[in-house]
Scaffold this motif. Sequence first.
Motif, PDB file in Angstrom:
ATOM      1  N   CYS A  72       0.393   3.743   3.399  1.00  0.00           N
ATOM      2  CA  CYS A  72       1.099   3.315   4.389  1.00  0.00           C
ATOM      3  C   CYS A  72       2.329   2.490   4.640  1.00  0.00           C
ATOM      4  O   CYS A  72       3.118   1.852   5.650  1.00  0.00           O
ATOM      5  CB  CYS A  72       0.196   2.851   5.396  1.00  0.00           C
ATOM      6  SG  CYS A  72      -0.489   1.076   4.866  1.00  0.00           S
TER       7      CYS A  72
ATOM      8  N   CYS B 157       0.893  -1.211  -0.276  1.00  0.00           N
ATOM      9  CA  CYS B 157       0.044   0.263  -0.047  1.00  0.00           C
ATOM     10  C   CYS B 157       1.015   1.359  -0.023  1.00  0.00           C
ATOM     11  O   CYS B 157       1.790   1.420   1.055  1.00  0.00           O
ATOM     12  CB  CYS B 157      -0.705   0.086   1.345  1.00  0.00           C
ATOM     13  SG  CYS B 157      -1.686   1.438   1.573  1.00  0.00           S
TER      14      CYS B 157
ATOM     15  N   CYS C  94      -7.134  -1.223   2.796  1.00  0.00           N
ATOM     16  CA  CYS C  94      -5.821  -1.488   3.508  1.00  0.00           C
ATOM     17  C   CYS C  94      -6.099  -1.829   5.069  1.00  0.00           C
ATOM     18  O   CYS C  94      -6.971  -1.229   5.750  1.00  0.00           O
ATOM     19  CB  CYS C  94      -5.006  -0.411   3.468  1.00  0.00           C
ATOM     20  SG  CYS C  94      -3.424  -0.736   4.222  1.00  0.00           S
TER      21      CYS C  94
ATOM     22  N   CYS D  59      -4.009   1.121   7.108  1.00  0.00           N
ATOM     23  CA  CYS D  59      -4.385   2.181   7.171  1.00  0.00           C
ATOM     24  C   CYS D  59      -5.818   2.696   6.923  1.00  0.00           C
ATOM     25  O   CYS D  59      -6.370   3.812   7.013  1.00  0.00           O
ATOM     26  CB  CYS D  59      -3.301   3.251   6.135  1.00  0.00           C
ATOM     27  SG  CYS D  59      -3.690   2.988   4.357  1.00  0.00           S
TER      28      CYS D  59
HETATM   29 ZN   LIG Z   1      -2.410   1.366   3.837  1.00  0.00          ZN
END
Ligand SMILES: [Zn+2]
Length: 253
Positions: free
Chosen positions: A202, A199, A223, A226
Amino acid sequence: MKEILCALVELQDLEDSRRDLRTLNKQLVTLKNDNEASRQMFQLMLAERNAQLDEIRTFCKEKEAEIKAAEDVARRARGRLSSIQSQRELTALNKELDTARRMNAQKSEELLKLMEQLEVATTDFEKKTNEFKTLDEQMAAAEQEIETKIKEGEADSGSQTERREELRALVDRPTLSRFDRVIAGRDGVAVANVVGNTCTACQIAVSPQVKIRLMRMATLEECNQCRRYIVWREGLMPAVTDVEDTPDAVTDA
Ligand SMILES: [Zn+2]
């Protein structure tokens, strides 16, 4: 579903460009303040040097007046030479002439030093004035560059607002309200791209199962770390990612 995913990605892009515009506006304010401080400092220094030049010029005028006074004394003394009656008078006159000559020589030497000083200071002042002019031009160019970018961004913002409304109409309410909440709460980023297995918001890896679902583009994923929506952008909009790279502005230094 793919349509919604694309709409979310584009909405995020629009949000990014609005954020860029805000950043540019902040940058411009900071830059203008810094530049103004530099200008004021430089101008103060120039004013001080100019005052020094004036002072030297005043000294020069004083010396010139003193030299002229010594010459007047000598001329008057020589004028009396024909009417001299005694040795005593001649001695006194010669003494007067001598004093005037010495005064003239001394003041001329002082004047010469001042004139040399004036020349050095004038050259230095001109150099500093030119430096300021160059700096001022550079600072103005830097301000201009950001102002141009802001104008371009603002010119786009009208059509962007329209596009934003179009896109929002494509997305269901719960998804939209979640998008808005995350935008507000997480640094203006609600939709993150997954590159490889990571991702990009993050930097945490997604599971292979999630990655597979992303590649299918049939579900809305988030995600685990995050909580942002995640997408596989390369699969969703291959053409758009190419356009993403904004060409560097060509500027002549
Ligand atoms: Zn994330």
